[in-house]
Every structure is written in structure tokens, then in C-alpha cells.
Design a protein around this motif. Sequence first.
Motif, mmCIF file in Angstrom:
data_model
loop_
_atom_site.group_PDB
_atom_site.id
_atom_site.type_symbol
_atom_site.label_atom_id
_atom_site.label_comp_id
_atom_site.label_asym_id
_atom_site.label_seq_id
_atom_site.Cartn_x
_atom_site.Cartn_y
_atom_site.Cartn_z
ATOM 1 N N HIS A 143 55.538 41.988 34.334
ATOM 2 C CA HIS A 143 54.487 41.034 34.682
ATOM 3 C C HIS A 143 54.232 40.034 33.550
ATOM 4 N N CYS A 175 46.839 41.480 36.804
ATOM 5 C CA CYS A 175 47.206 40.310 37.583
ATOM 6 C C CYS A 175 46.240 40.196 38.753
ATOM 7 N N LYS A 195 48.990 35.377 35.152
ATOM 8 C CA LYS A 195 47.926 36.263 35.604
ATOM 9 C C LYS A 195 47.715 36.188 37.117
#
Length: 270
Positions: A27, A189, A212
Motif C-alpha cells: 500500500h 487507506c 491513502k
Amino acid sequence: MTSHDTQQTHTSHELIHDRADALLALHRAPEILTLVNVWDVASATVVADLPETKALATASHGIAASFGYEDGERIPLDLMLETVGRIALSTSLPVTADLEGGYGNPGETVRRAIGVGVVGANIEDQLRPHIESVENVAEVMKAAEAEGVRFVLNARTDAIIHRGDRPLDEAIDDAIERGRAYIDAGAACVFVPGLIDEPTAERLVEGIGHLKVSVIGVPGSLAPERYQQLGIARISYGPWPQRVALTALQESALVLYAGGSLPEGTQILT
């Protein structure tokens, strides 16, 4: 006790920790994380076998449909967790699960999901009041901390997809306000489903943060490469991969009913 239960009992905490760290790193990487959603062990195996696959994501709609339930927490939680647990056991890749709104107790649901090998999850805010939604995020992260896992929460806000008659600008502002609060509460996120065009993606990234925001790929969405350029961290596809597979199944059935043959290169599962 089934063999599956025995395997779950001996799931290594170290392995779960390593997979959680790997998912978090994906991520945070500059390359967008593309997740082709799966709904059972067979679909997970086919997708995981591709070298391009870095992690697996389940789709609540797909799992529910495979058992004859409608989406929206209609499937019993025990059955949902058993299914995502079987998927986690079938692969060495990190697995993030769609756990809808948390089945009335997001923290406890995530604690149980970690117990079957899941290292990330979507939890929907379902447009609950802001304070309640933020508290749910905090409870999830508290439960994960108690398990010693850097759990990757993809906190979903329905501010845009369920905006109703609200103007889009107002819905985007709401998504940003909620998203910031979820990040502050520990989410890795913020998932903003809906058809996210370029101006909306730019506003979400500017408001919530670079790497994000995650989106869903639907017909008409931007290409993943463009979302990456805009600072989106992740794209997944929800129920669409299952719909693609079922469309192919129906089309193949028509060919076979017409006296045709199975297509060349058909996947063989071992």
C-alpha cells in the motif's frame, strides 16, 4: 475437527505478521496495488498463480452469492470467516477481506479474521454518524494491536456511492472529512467506491493524502496507470471478476449446448 480446522489452529503468528507487513508495504509503494477480487479457493488459486499477483482480496458480494445469499451481511459471519480463512490457507500471499460493516462488532470481527489468517480488511462506514464510524475504525485497530498485527484497514466510506440527492461536491467533502478521520484513527487507506473520475480522484488524494486512497474499477473507470499517476494507492474490482467468470461460464454453456467444444487453453486446477 476437519483438516481445515486443524490447519487454522496451527496458523503461525509469525507468518501472519509477515503477511501483514508485506500488505502494508504494498500500500505504501509508489506502484498502485491492483487486486483482482476472489470468492473461493478455486478463484484464489487461479489468480494467485499469476506472477503479477502480489496479494489477494475477497469480495463480500461474490462470497455471499456463491452460497446463495444477497450482499449486505446476509451471509452468516461464521460462514464468511470460514471462507476467507480457507482462501488465506490456500496461498502464501497476503489476504485482505471484505468484511462489510463489521457484522455489528468490527473489532471482534477483525480479531476473528486475523485468527484465520486475514491481514487486512474493508470495513464500511455505511454512512453512520462520523463519531460512530471513527470509533469503529479505532476499535478495529485496537483489536489488531492486541493481536500484535499491523493490520491493513482499508476503511470504506459510502459518502459518494450512496450520496443520494446530495450534490457531488458535498459528497466529496464528506468523503474527505471522514477519510482524514479514519486515517487519524489508524486506517492505512480509505476506500471510496463509485465511478471516480479524474477531478474527483485529484480532490480525494489532495484531501485525504497521497497513497491513502483506494478505488474500485468499474466499467468507465480510469486506467490503473492513471490512478497511480494521481496518487491512488490501490484499485480493486469488487464483484466484477466473478461476473466476468459467470458470463464466460454461461457463454461456454451455450457453445456446448450447440454441440461445440471446450475452448483451447482451458485452465486445469490440480
